[in-house]
Design a protein around this motif. Structure first.
Motif, PDB file in Angstrom:
ATOM      1  N   MET A   1       0.817  -1.205   0.000  1.00 60.29           N
ATOM      2  CA  MET A   1       0.000   0.000   0.000  1.00 60.29           C
ATOM      3  C   MET A   1       0.855   1.262   0.000  1.00 60.29           C
ATOM      4  SD  MET A   1      -3.014  -1.214   2.634  1.00 60.29           S
ATOM      5  CE  MET A   1      -4.102   0.161   2.248  1.00 60.29           C
ATOM      6  N   GLU A   2       2.193   1.111   0.016  1.00 62.02           N
ATOM      7  CA  GLU A   2       3.086   2.262   0.051  1.00 62.02           C
ATOM      8  C   GLU A   2       3.878   2.371  -1.253  1.00 62.02           C
ATOM      9  OE1 GLU A   2       5.452   2.284   3.566  1.00 62.02           O
ATOM     10  OE2 GLU A   2       3.767   1.713   4.863  1.00 62.02           O
ATOM     11  N   GLU A   3       4.173   3.609  -1.636  1.00 58.54           N
ATOM     12  CA  GLU A   3       4.825   3.880  -2.914  1.00 58.54           C
ATOM     13  C   GLU A   3       6.181   3.205  -3.040  1.00 58.54           C
ATOM     14  OE1 GLU A   3       3.956   5.540  -5.603  1.00 58.54           O
ATOM     15  OE2 GLU A   3       2.072   6.512  -5.009  1.00 58.54           O
ATOM     16  N   GLU A   4       6.943   3.122  -1.925  1.00 61.14           N
ATOM     17  CA  GLU A   4       8.312   2.622  -1.993  1.00 61.14           C
ATOM     18  C   GLU A   4       8.383   1.120  -2.241  1.00 61.14           C
ATOM     19  OE1 GLU A   4       7.016   4.273   0.498  1.00 61.14           O
ATOM     20  OE2 GLU A   4       8.040   6.218   0.619  1.00 61.14           O
ATOM     21  N   ILE A   5       7.285   0.420  -2.006  1.00 59.74           N
ATOM     22  CA  ILE A   5       7.295  -1.041  -2.069  1.00 59.74           C
ATOM     23  C   ILE A   5       6.958  -1.505  -3.483  1.00 59.74           C
ATOM     24  CG2 ILE A   5       6.393  -3.158  -1.039  1.00 59.74           C
ATOM     25  CD1 ILE A   5       7.837  -1.283   0.911  1.00 59.74           C
ATOM     26  N   GLU A   6       7.779  -2.418  -4.014  1.00 59.20           N
ATOM     27  CA  GLU A   6       7.506  -2.993  -5.335  1.00 59.20           C
ATOM     28  C   GLU A   6       6.620  -4.220  -5.170  1.00 59.20           C
ATOM     29  OE1 GLU A   6      10.877  -3.439  -7.968  1.00 59.20           O
ATOM     30  OE2 GLU A   6      12.044  -2.075  -6.694  1.00 59.20           O
ATOM     31  N   SER A   7       5.430  -4.140  -5.727  1.00 58.84           N
ATOM     32  CA  SER A   7       4.477  -5.238  -5.558  1.00 58.84           C
ATOM     33  C   SER A   7       3.663  -5.434  -6.828  1.00 58.84           C
ATOM     34  CB  SER A   7       3.546  -4.957  -4.371  1.00 58.84           C
ATOM     35  OG  SER A   7       2.876  -3.717  -4.539  1.00 58.84           O
ATOM     36  N   ARG A   8       3.159  -6.674  -6.982  1.00 61.43           N
ATOM     37  CA  ARG A   8       2.320  -7.006  -8.144  1.00 61.43           C
ATOM     38  C   ARG A   8       1.189  -7.919  -7.710  1.00 61.43           C
ATOM     39  NH1 ARG A   8       5.354 -10.042 -12.649  1.00 61.43           N
ATOM     40  NH2 ARG A   8       6.373 -11.000 -10.841  1.00 61.43           N
ATOM     41  N   LEU A   9       0.051  -7.760  -8.340  1.00 57.93           N
ATOM     42  CA  LEU A   9      -1.051  -8.705  -8.252  1.00 57.93           C
ATOM     43  C   LEU A   9      -1.155  -9.413  -9.596  1.00 57.93           C
ATOM     44  CD1 LEU A   9      -3.999  -6.948  -6.381  1.00 57.93           C
ATOM     45  CD2 LEU A   9      -3.107  -9.230  -5.891  1.00 57.93           C
ATOM     46  N   VAL A  10      -1.107 -10.724  -9.579  1.00 56.13           N
ATOM     47  CA  VAL A  10      -1.206 -11.517 -10.809  1.00 56.13           C
ATOM     48  C   VAL A  10      -2.436 -12.401 -10.694  1.00 56.13           C
ATOM     49  CG1 VAL A  10      -0.078 -13.226 -12.276  1.00 56.13           C
ATOM     50  CG2 VAL A  10       1.297 -11.489 -11.102  1.00 56.13           C
ATOM     51  N   PHE A  11      -3.261 -12.407 -11.739  1.00 59.14           N
ATOM     52  CA  PHE A  11      -4.495 -13.189 -11.714  1.00 59.14           C
ATOM     53  C   PHE A  11      -4.934 -13.449 -13.146  1.00 59.14           C
ATOM     54  CE2 PHE A  11      -5.297  -8.696 -11.527  1.00 59.14           C
ATOM     55  CZ  PHE A  11      -6.329  -8.475 -12.428  1.00 59.14           C
ATOM     56  N   LYS A  12      -5.968 -14.235 -13.311  1.00 63.95           N
ATOM     57  CA  LYS A  12      -6.498 -14.526 -14.642  1.00 63.95           C
ATOM     58  C   LYS A  12      -7.947 -14.075 -14.727  1.00 63.95           C
ATOM     59  CE  LYS A  12      -5.179 -18.304 -16.871  1.00 63.95           C
ATOM     60  NZ  LYS A  12      -4.942 -19.730 -17.213  1.00 63.95           N
ATOM     61  N   GLU A  13      -8.290 -13.501 -15.876  1.00 64.78           N
ATOM     62  CA  GLU A  13      -9.680 -13.189 -16.200  1.00 64.78           C
ATOM     63  C   GLU A  13     -10.067 -14.084 -17.358  1.00 64.78           C
ATOM     64  OE1 GLU A  13      -9.869  -9.007 -16.938  1.00 64.78           O
ATOM     65  OE2 GLU A  13     -10.069  -8.515 -14.795  1.00 64.78           O
TER      66      GLU A  13
ATOM     67  N   GLU B   1      -1.199  -6.364 -12.193  1.00 67.12           N
ATOM     68  CA  GLU B   1      -1.299  -4.977 -11.760  1.00 67.12           C
ATOM     69  C   GLU B   1      -0.155  -4.682 -10.800  1.00 67.12           C
ATOM     70  OE1 GLU B   1      -5.106  -4.493  -9.966  1.00 67.12           O
ATOM     71  OE2 GLU B   1      -6.229  -4.911 -11.808  1.00 67.12           O
ATOM     72  N   CYS B   2       0.421  -3.495 -10.913  1.00 70.42           N
ATOM     73  CA  CYS B   2       1.519  -3.095 -10.032  1.00 70.42           C
ATOM     74  C   CYS B   2       1.000  -2.178  -8.928  1.00 70.42           C
ATOM     75  CB  CYS B   2       2.604  -2.380 -10.834  1.00 70.42           C
ATOM     76  SG  CYS B   2       3.438  -3.468 -12.034  1.00 70.42           S
ATOM     77  N   GLY B   3       1.574  -2.331  -7.732  1.00 66.77           N
ATOM     78  CA  GLY B   3       1.169  -1.527  -6.595  1.00 66.77           C
ATOM     79  C   GLY B   3       1.677  -0.095  -6.698  1.00 66.77           C
ATOM     80  N   PRO B   4       1.317   0.759  -5.736  1.00 67.33           N
ATOM     81  CA  PRO B   4       0.622   0.425  -4.490  1.00 67.33           C
ATOM     82  C   PRO B   4      -0.850   0.120  -4.711  1.00 67.33           C
ATOM     83  CG  PRO B   4       0.968   2.790  -4.639  1.00 67.33           C
ATOM     84  CD  PRO B   4       1.693   2.191  -5.800  1.00 67.33           C
ATOM     85  N   PHE B   5      -1.434  -0.628  -3.767  1.00 75.64           N
ATOM     86  CA  PHE B   5      -2.825  -1.050  -3.873  1.00 75.64           C
ATOM     87  C   PHE B   5      -3.664  -0.415  -2.770  1.00 75.64           C
ATOM     88  CE2 PHE B   5      -0.300  -4.567  -5.651  1.00 75.64           C
ATOM     89  CZ  PHE B   5      -0.840  -4.607  -6.927  1.00 75.64           C
ATOM     90  N   THR B   6      -4.912  -0.160  -3.095  1.00 69.86           N
ATOM     91  CA  THR B   6      -5.873   0.350  -2.106  1.00 69.86           C
ATOM     92  C   THR B   6      -6.912  -0.698  -1.762  1.00 69.86           C
ATOM     93  OG1 THR B   6      -7.226   1.295  -3.889  1.00 69.86           O
ATOM     94  CG2 THR B   6      -5.573   2.731  -2.877  1.00 69.86           C
TER      95      THR B   6
ATOM     96  N   LEU C   1      -0.275 -12.277  -4.835  1.00 67.26           N
ATOM     97  CA  LEU C   1       0.307 -10.992  -4.496  1.00 67.26           C
ATOM     98  C   LEU C   1       1.788 -11.220  -4.240  1.00 67.26           C
ATOM     99  CD1 LEU C   1       0.145  -7.982  -3.641  1.00 67.26           C
ATOM    100  CD2 LEU C   1      -0.337  -8.798  -1.323  1.00 67.26           C
ATOM    101  N   LEU C   2       2.647 -10.514  -4.978  1.00 67.65           N
ATOM    102  CA  LEU C   2       4.099 -10.675  -4.863  1.00 67.65           C
ATOM    103  C   LEU C   2       4.727  -9.363  -4.406  1.00 67.65           C
ATOM    104  CD1 LEU C   2       3.047 -12.056  -7.832  1.00 67.65           C
ATOM    105  CD2 LEU C   2       5.237 -13.169  -7.524  1.00 67.65           C
ATOM    106  N   ILE C   3       5.587  -9.435  -3.398  1.00 71.17           N
ATOM    107  CA  ILE C   3       6.217  -8.242  -2.846  1.00 71.17           C
ATOM    108  C   ILE C   3       7.729  -8.426  -2.841  1.00 71.17           C
ATOM    109  CG2 ILE C   3       6.301  -6.640  -0.912  1.00 71.17           C
ATOM    110  CD1 ILE C   3       3.619  -7.779  -0.014  1.00 71.17           C
ATOM    111  N   GLN C   4       8.436  -7.519  -3.498  1.00 74.04           N
ATOM    112  CA  GLN C   4       9.899  -7.592  -3.602  1.00 74.04           C
ATOM    113  C   GLN C   4      10.568  -6.978  -2.380  1.00 74.04           C
ATOM    114  OE1 GLN C   4      10.055  -9.535  -7.230  1.00 74.04           O
ATOM    115  NE2 GLN C   4      11.783  -8.970  -5.949  1.00 74.04           N
ATOM    116  N   ALA C   5      11.780  -7.433  -2.116  1.00 74.32           N
ATOM    117  CA  ALA C   5      12.688  -6.812  -1.144  1.00 74.32           C
ATOM    118  C   ALA C   5      12.041  -6.610   0.215  1.00 74.32           C
ATOM    119  CB  ALA C   5      13.214  -5.485  -1.692  1.00 74.32           C
ATOM    120  N   VAL C   6      11.321  -7.609   0.688  1.00 74.40           N
ATOM    121  CA  VAL C   6      10.695  -7.495   2.007  1.00 74.40           C
ATOM    122  C   VAL C   6      11.753  -7.337   3.095  1.00 74.40           C
ATOM    123  CG1 VAL C   6       9.178  -8.640   3.672  1.00 74.40           C
ATOM    124  CG2 VAL C   6       8.687  -8.811   1.234  1.00 74.40           C
ATOM    125  N   ASP C   7      12.932  -7.940   2.882  1.00 73.60           N
ATOM    126  CA  ASP C   7      13.998  -7.836   3.879  1.00 73.60           C
ATOM    127  C   ASP C   7      14.524  -6.410   4.028  1.00 73.60           C
ATOM    128  OD1 ASP C   7      14.912  -8.523   1.172  1.00 73.60           O
ATOM    129  OD2 ASP C   7      16.935  -8.417   1.988  1.00 73.60           O
TER     130      ASP C   7
END
Length: 332
Positions: free
Chosen positions: A1-13, A20-25, A37-43
């Motif tokens: 939900m924050e701009e600094e975080i690299e995240s993606r939602l992957v799904f099928k329609e 879709e790339c984050g941030p997400f609401t 939901l995939l989140i990079q560099a959590v460490d």
């Protein structure tokens, strides 16, 4: 939900992959099957997760990339694909079905603007991972994984820069740091019967000029140290305000403080240049106290074991104070 975080939602329609790339609401898509939901560099942001990365310190630090965490609902995944780096996948919550194929030339295509897939492959590994299981996938091996039930996966990837990455970075470094670049000149100019021809000695001279700044492996150290110590993802850097003095650092250590390296911070040194430290893309000279520099690069924590050295060596104490004030190490 924050701009600094690299995240993606992957799904099928239907049968069409979406990303879709984050941030997400909103996370409504995770209420349905087939979503991840995939989140990079959590460490870089979550202190406790750094302990998982430390388990891989038997490998060179400069190769470790980051910790990616994914959450998938049943049938969720990112599709069959090939990574250009090695990866360890640790199963957390739930179960996940993995297939890994033999390394081979497979057709790759864009299943979506943010998803690259490969054609189907025969599996040489076909397994269900349960909590605590680890799957190692070498660079170039096709693979796909789908959640059997709500699942968490922890992926530790390894940096593997290719020729284009290295050449592009080295060129940029030389542009920024070489104020007087060598220019091509003719060694001998003679009357030409074939003015359209580039002669062998001219090509050799061009080749020599291009390689003049990297004739030996040691010549690459200033550039590569800077390049490989730069963080690929955002860091949670918080410089100390007001800045601490040398004496305050010593007092903290004497009071039992442990200084922890910032999550995701890269710190390296070279066997051929033992007194040069490269931290977060910056060069630091540790002449006269290389033991401290190497300790900082080799260990994630520093404490009472360096008190005597810092008391005896003002340069070492000044450097460590600077690193703490930069937000690169923090007292816990």
């Amino acid at each position: 939900m924050e701009e600094e975080i690299e995240s993606r939602l992957v799904f099928k329609e239907g049968e069409q992959w979406q990303a879709e790339c984050g941030p997400f609401t909103t996370f409504e898509k995770l209420e349905h099957e087939g979503a991840s939901l995939l989140i990079q560099a959590v460490d870089h942001w979550h202190g406790e997760s750094q302990g998982l990365v430390r388990c891989f310190r038997f490998l060179p630090n400069w190769r470790i990339d980051d910790l990616m965490i994914s959450y998938s609902t049943p049938q969720g995944g990112v599709g069959p694909h090939i990574d250009n780096y090695d990866v360890f996948i640790i199963q957390g919550l739930g179960k996940r079905h993995w297939r890994v194929g033999e390394k081979s030339e497979l057709h790759e295509f864009a299943a979506h603007g943010a998803l690259k897939h490969c054609e189907s492959f025969a599996a040489i590994i076909d397994v269900e991972l349960e909590p605590g299981d680890i799957l190692y996938i070498p660079c170039g091996y096709p693979h796909e994984g789908y959640a059997i039930e709500p699942s968490l996966n922890y992926s530790v990837g390894f940096r593997a820069p290719d020729q284009n990455d290295l050449l592009s970075s080295f060129t940029d470094y030389n542009i920024d740091n070489n104020a007087t670049p060598e220019r091509y000149t003719d060694r001998v100019m003679q009357l030409r019967e074939r003015p359209g021809q580039i002669e062998t000695q001219e090509l050799r001279e061009l080749h020599r000029v291009m390689l003049a700044n990297c004739q030996t492996p040691e010549a690459l150290i200033p550039w590569f140290g800077k390049m490989i110590s730069e963080a690929k993802h955002e860091l949670d850097i918080a410089p100390v305000e007001p800045a601490l003095e040398n004496e305050e650092i010593l007092q903290l250590l004497e009071d039992g403080a442990q200084f922890i390296r910032l999550g995701g911070l890269r710190a390296v040194y070279f066997q051929q240049a033992a007194t040069s430290l490269f931290i977060n893309g910056l060069h630091f000279d540790c002449t006269g106290f290389k033991e401290l520099g190497h300790h900082l690069c080799d260990q994630d924590e520093i404490g009472s074991e360096v008190i005597d050295l810092l008391h005896e060596n003002h340069g070492a104490l000044t450097l460590f104070t600077e690193l703490v004030n930069n937000g690169y190490w923090y007292a816990e």
